[in-house]
Motif scaffolding. Structure first.
Motif, PDB file in Angstrom:
ATOM      1  N   VAL A  56      51.687  38.654  40.749  1.00  0.00           N
ATOM      2  CA  VAL A  56      50.475  38.721  39.916  1.00  0.00           C
ATOM      3  C   VAL A  56      50.824  39.422  38.614  1.00  0.00           C
ATOM      4  O   VAL A  56      51.828  40.113  38.510  1.00  0.00           O
ATOM      5  CB  VAL A  56      49.329  39.490  40.633  1.00  0.00           C
ATOM      6  N   ASN A  57      49.976  39.248  37.623  1.00  0.00           N
ATOM      7  CA  ASN A  57      50.188  39.920  36.335  1.00  0.00           C
ATOM      8  C   ASN A  57      48.854  40.518  35.891  1.00  0.00           C
ATOM      9  O   ASN A  57      47.997  39.814  35.390  1.00  0.00           O
ATOM     10  CB  ASN A  57      50.711  38.928  35.294  1.00  0.00           C
ATOM     11  N   PHE A  58      48.678  41.832  36.142  1.00  0.00           N
ATOM     12  CA  PHE A  58      47.374  42.413  35.851  1.00  0.00           C
ATOM     13  C   PHE A  58      47.437  43.658  34.978  1.00  0.00           C
ATOM     14  O   PHE A  58      46.406  44.133  34.496  1.00  0.00           O
ATOM     15  CB  PHE A  58      46.651  42.755  37.169  1.00  0.00           C
ATOM     16  N   MET A  59      48.624  44.216  34.729  1.00  0.00           N
ATOM     17  CA  MET A  59      48.737  45.476  33.997  1.00  0.00           C
ATOM     18  C   MET A  59      48.104  45.407  32.606  1.00  0.00           C
ATOM     19  O   MET A  59      47.482  46.361  32.144  1.00  0.00           O
ATOM     20  CB  MET A  59      50.216  45.900  33.878  1.00  0.00           C
ATOM     21  N   GLY A  60      48.258  44.285  31.948  1.00  0.00           N
ATOM     22  CA  GLY A  60      47.717  44.157  30.596  1.00  0.00           C
ATOM     23  C   GLY A  60      46.215  43.971  30.567  1.00  0.00           C
ATOM     24  O   GLY A  60      45.568  44.230  29.548  1.00  0.00           O
ATOM     25  N   ASP A  61      45.636  43.515  31.683  1.00  0.00           N
ATOM     26  CA  ASP A  61      44.188  43.284  31.747  1.00  0.00           C
ATOM     27  C   ASP A  61      43.644  43.717  33.101  1.00  0.00           C
ATOM     28  O   ASP A  61      43.185  42.902  33.901  1.00  0.00           O
ATOM     29  CB  ASP A  61      43.894  41.798  31.490  1.00  0.00           C
ATOM     30  N   PRO A  62      43.683  45.046  33.393  1.00  0.00           N
ATOM     31  CA  PRO A  62      43.234  45.541  34.709  1.00  0.00           C
ATOM     32  C   PRO A  62      41.730  45.381  34.926  1.00  0.00           C
ATOM     33  O   PRO A  62      41.263  45.392  36.053  1.00  0.00           O
ATOM     34  CB  PRO A  62      43.631  47.017  34.682  1.00  0.00           C
ATOM     35  N   GLY A  63      40.981  45.241  33.830  1.00  0.00           N
ATOM     36  CA  GLY A  63      39.536  45.081  33.963  1.00  0.00           C
ATOM     37  C   GLY A  63      39.177  43.841  34.757  1.00  0.00           C
ATOM     38  O   GLY A  63      38.156  43.802  35.460  1.00  0.00           O
ATOM     39  N   LYS A  64      40.021  42.830  34.660  1.00  0.00           N
ATOM     40  CA  LYS A  64      39.790  41.586  35.404  1.00  0.00           C
ATOM     41  C   LYS A  64      39.861  41.841  36.908  1.00  0.00           C
ATOM     42  O   LYS A  64      39.020  41.357  37.680  1.00  0.00           O
ATOM     43  CB  LYS A  64      40.831  40.553  34.981  1.00  0.00           C
ATOM     44  N   LEU A  65      40.879  42.622  37.331  1.00  0.00           N
ATOM     45  CA  LEU A  65      41.015  42.950  38.748  1.00  0.00           C
ATOM     46  C   LEU A  65      39.864  43.846  39.195  1.00  0.00           C
ATOM     47  O   LEU A  65      39.287  43.633  40.266  1.00  0.00           O
ATOM     48  CB  LEU A  65      42.356  43.652  39.005  1.00  0.00           C
ATOM     49  N   MET A  66      39.519  44.822  38.371  1.00  0.00           N
ATOM     50  CA  MET A  66      38.427  45.732  38.711  1.00  0.00           C
ATOM     51  C   MET A  66      37.121  44.940  38.884  1.00  0.00           C
ATOM     52  O   MET A  66      36.351  45.191  39.819  1.00  0.00           O
ATOM     53  CB  MET A  66      38.265  46.789  37.608  1.00  0.00           C
ATOM     54  N   GLY A  67      36.889  43.995  37.981  1.00  0.00           N
ATOM     55  CA  GLY A  67      35.690  43.167  38.080  1.00  0.00           C
ATOM     56  C   GLY A  67      35.676  42.325  39.338  1.00  0.00           C
ATOM     57  O   GLY A  67      34.631  42.158  39.978  1.00  0.00           O
ATOM     58  N   MET A  68      36.850  41.811  39.716  1.00  0.00           N
ATOM     59  CA  MET A  68      36.955  40.982  40.918  1.00  0.00           C
ATOM     60  C   MET A  68      36.697  41.826  42.173  1.00  0.00           C
ATOM     61  O   MET A  68      36.053  41.374  43.127  1.00  0.00           O
ATOM     62  CB  MET A  68      38.356  40.358  40.990  1.00  0.00           C
ATOM     63  N   VAL A  69      37.173  43.071  42.154  1.00  0.00           N
ATOM     64  CA  VAL A  69      37.031  43.953  43.312  1.00  0.00           C
ATOM     65  C   VAL A  69      35.605  44.461  43.456  1.00  0.00           C
ATOM     66  O   VAL A  69      35.022  44.445  44.547  1.00  0.00           O
ATOM     67  CB  VAL A  69      38.019  45.146  43.211  1.00  0.00           C
ATOM     68  N   THR A  70      35.023  44.953  42.370  1.00  0.00           N
ATOM     69  CA  THR A  70      33.721  45.623  42.451  1.00  0.00           C
ATOM     70  C   THR A  70      32.541  44.705  42.145  1.00  0.00           C
ATOM     71  O   THR A  70      31.396  45.055  42.449  1.00  0.00           O
ATOM     72  CB  THR A  70      33.670  46.827  41.492  1.00  0.00           C
ATOM     73  N   GLY A  71      32.805  43.529  41.535  1.00  0.00           N
ATOM     74  CA  GLY A  71      31.744  42.565  41.267  1.00  0.00           C
ATOM     75  C   GLY A  71      30.643  43.129  40.386  1.00  0.00           C
ATOM     76  O   GLY A  71      30.853  44.070  39.615  1.00  0.00           O
ATOM     77  N   SER A  72      29.461  42.570  40.528  1.00  0.00           N
ATOM     78  CA  SER A  72      28.322  43.043  39.746  1.00  0.00           C
ATOM     79  C   SER A  72      27.038  42.808  40.538  1.00  0.00           C
ATOM     80  O   SER A  72      27.004  41.992  41.466  1.00  0.00           O
ATOM     81  CB  SER A  72      28.240  42.316  38.399  1.00  0.00           C
ATOM     82  N   ALA A  73      26.006  43.534  40.166  1.00  0.00           N
ATOM     83  CA  ALA A  73      24.701  43.390  40.800  1.00  0.00           C
ATOM     84  C   ALA A  73      23.640  43.712  39.761  1.00  0.00           C
ATOM     85  O   ALA A  73      23.907  44.399  38.769  1.00  0.00           O
ATOM     86  CB  ALA A  73      24.585  44.322  42.006  1.00  0.00           C
ATOM     87  N   SER A  74      22.431  43.252  39.984  1.00  0.00           N
ATOM     88  CA  SER A  74      21.362  43.462  39.006  1.00  0.00           C
ATOM     89  C   SER A  74      20.644  44.791  39.208  1.00  0.00           C
ATOM     90  O   SER A  74      19.893  45.233  38.349  1.00  0.00           O
ATOM     91  CB  SER A  74      20.344  42.322  39.098  1.00  0.00           C
ATOM     92  N   GLY A  75      20.881  45.449  40.341  1.00  0.00           N
ATOM     93  CA  GLY A  75      20.222  46.724  40.607  1.00  0.00           C
ATOM     94  C   GLY A  75      20.587  47.252  41.982  1.00  0.00           C
ATOM     95  O   GLY A  75      21.307  46.589  42.748  1.00  0.00           O
ATOM     96  N   PRO A  76      20.105  48.436  42.351  1.00  0.00           N
ATOM     97  CA  PRO A  76      20.473  49.050  43.634  1.00  0.00           C
ATOM     98  C   PRO A  76      19.969  48.306  44.869  1.00  0.00           C
ATOM     99  O   PRO A  76      20.468  48.527  45.972  1.00  0.00           O
ATOM    100  CB  PRO A  76      19.840  50.449  43.541  1.00  0.00           C
TER     101      PRO A  76
END
Length: 502
Positions: free
Chosen positions: A124-144
């Motif tokens: 994998v190649n993620f060092m230059g763009d770790p935000g992509k991995l972080m986004g994939m791991v933690t995802g997103s939600a609209s609220g609690p």
């Protein structure tokens, strides 16, 4: 016949365990940004005052009282009066709740460890763009309350590994488990962080970053909020007031040098704060100078560790293998810091439970680990990690810990007797504490903690008032996952208090 209490086999093993308990993932970003936003170099004066007037005396108190009563928080408050036992249960509820979300953060460091190895070997190649991995791991939600957004399969898998690690280490007990692991983990952690600090200092722009951290703004030195922030940083970063150090003190030998050990523990934790500050701001100085970003571009929390550092590592060398291996070592460092703290949290509740109920260590650790893992699943959801985690963390940290620390100090000083603590602490210590020790704990520490509790509550009321009119979803999240969790902790504490010992 009562089973003989296990003891630390050596002073160094105890100190390594205590340092490991105090030093955690939060040191890496909380201290640097507390200093940065509170006057830079000017913050260090109230910080040092807080170390001397609060952290060291409280550490001495908790070690001494733990050794004297040979028990954890439950026995600590029950010794004062049986009717106060529930406060001890409330105290050890804190590390259990914190562990539930803390283990998800540790699992993120494990994910980045694995991906760093993948980077090293070209998978994998993620060092230059770790935000992509972080986004994939933690995802997103609209609220609690947005549980429909799903659960992170990455967090879920690795949090299993983290809890298994906690289970294995703490089940083995003090000498064979925690002490043995801490004797390896803590020195490795210190060496690795020193290596990263030295490397960060050679980066182009490092001095610019350090200037932002250390340049004093003395116009802020008289601001009472800075003093509250300094005491809060010292109090929370040393793991005082949550039963951990009382539990660790209960396993000390009778002739232990408590004053010296307390000074070493607090000084080591403070040194790690400074090392983390230098490392973070040297790295940020490099990124600001060479990438044109702002100091707060990566936030003031986990973004520093999981986004800023991989980018900085990718610029240290163009060799992909070395990038990956440096990244692996860095995130291994985070994993060690996290795990050494989490095992101490698990031990605090374990010690308290063993003091009251006739149950084997293996059984109670297994039960707590299962309950804790189920809680961690909640924080492994996208809504949990992105919203609920911050709500629970802020409420437990800002209201419960400070309040319990205040209650503990007042009760031990005024009911048990602070002079008895001072005499006990001095008996086998090379450095003796004088009457100033009594004054600090009877007057200074309660005053500061009282101000902290009141100021935090005022800020919470202001925030809730604003949320009620602007964002009802977050407002309800604060009530349910903030004050609701505190209520559950209180009910669980009362239940365990009322439950008869076997």
């Amino acid at each position: 016949m009562e089973k003989k209490r296990e003891l630390w086999t050596s002073r160094s093993g105890f100190i390594f365990a205590a340092i490991g308990a105090a030093v955690g993932l939060g040191n890496l970003w909380r201290f640097p940004f507390q200093a940065y936003k509170n006057g830079g170099g000017a913050f260090f004066f109230p910080y040092i005052v807080a170390l001397l007037s609060c952290a060291i005396p409280l550490m001495i108190l908790e070690y001494t009282y733990g050794r004297r009563i040979r028990g954890g928080s439950i026995k600590a408050f029950k010794t004062i009066s049986a009717k106060y036992e529930w406060i001890g249960w409330m105290q050890v509820m804190v590390p259990i709740v914190v562990m539930m979300f803390y283990c998800t953060i540790i699992s993120v460091s494990m994910i980045f460890m694995v991906w760093s190895l993948g980077h090293a070997f070209g998978i994998v190649n993620f060092m230059g763009d770790p935000g992509k991995l972080m986004g994939m791991v933690t995802g997103s939600a609209s609220g609690p309350f947005d549980f429909r957004s799903g659960i992170s399969k990455y967090l879920f898998f690795f949090v299993i590994i983290v809890w298994i690690s906690n289970l294995i280490i703490v089940r083995k007990g003090i000498s064979k488990g925690i002490e043995k692991v801490s004797r390896i983990f803590t020195p490795v952690l210190i060496i690795m962080m020193l290596m990263f600090m030295i490397n960060s200092l050679r980066l182009n722009g490092a001095m610019f970053g350090l200037k932002q951290l250390f340049t004093p703004d003395f116009t802020k030195i008289l601001d009472p909020n800075i003093w509250v922030s300094a005491y809060a940083q010292v109090f929370f970063s040393t793991t005082l007031g949550v039963g951990v150090m009382i539990a660790y003190g209960s396993y000390l030998k009778e002739d232990a040098d408590i004053v010296g050990s307390s000074i070493i523990t607090v000084a080591a934790n403070a040194s790690f704060d400074i090392i983390a500050g230098v490392t973070v701001f040297s790295t940020l100085g490099y990124l600001v100078t060479n990438m044109g970003v702002e100091f707060d571009s990566f936030g003031s929390g986990a973004g520093i560790a999981f986004i800023a550092f991989p980018i900085a590592i990718s610029t240290i060398t163009s060799n992909v293998f070395l990038q990956g291996m440096i990244g692996f070592l860095f995130f291994l460092c985070l994993f060690i810091a996290g795990l050494s703290s989490s095992i101490s949290m698990l031990e605090a509740f374990t010690t308290a439970t063993l003091d009251k109920f006739k149950i084997s260590r293996e059984k109670i650790v297994t039960i707590i680990s299962i309950v804790g893992f189920l809680g961690s699943i909640c924080f492994s959801t996208f809504a949990g990690f992105n919203y609920i985690l911050d709500i629970v963390d802020s409420h437990v940290g800002n209201y419960v810990i400070a309040t319990l620390g205040l209650v503990e100090t007042i009760m031990v000083c005024y009911i048990y007797g602070i002079e008895k603590i001072r005499i006990d602490a001095n008996e086998y210590s090379d450095i003796k504490v004088g009457k100033y020790f009594n004054f600090l704990l009877k007057y200074v520490t309660p005053l500061i903690l009282g101000i902290t509790v009141i100021s935090n509550l005022i800020e919470e009321l202001k925030k809730l008032s604003g949320l009620f009119t602007s964002n009802i979803s977050i407002f309800m999240g604060e009530l349910v996952f903030g004050w609701g969790v505190i209520l559950l902790m209180l009910l669980a504490s009362i239940f365990l208090y009322l439950k008869k010992a076997d």
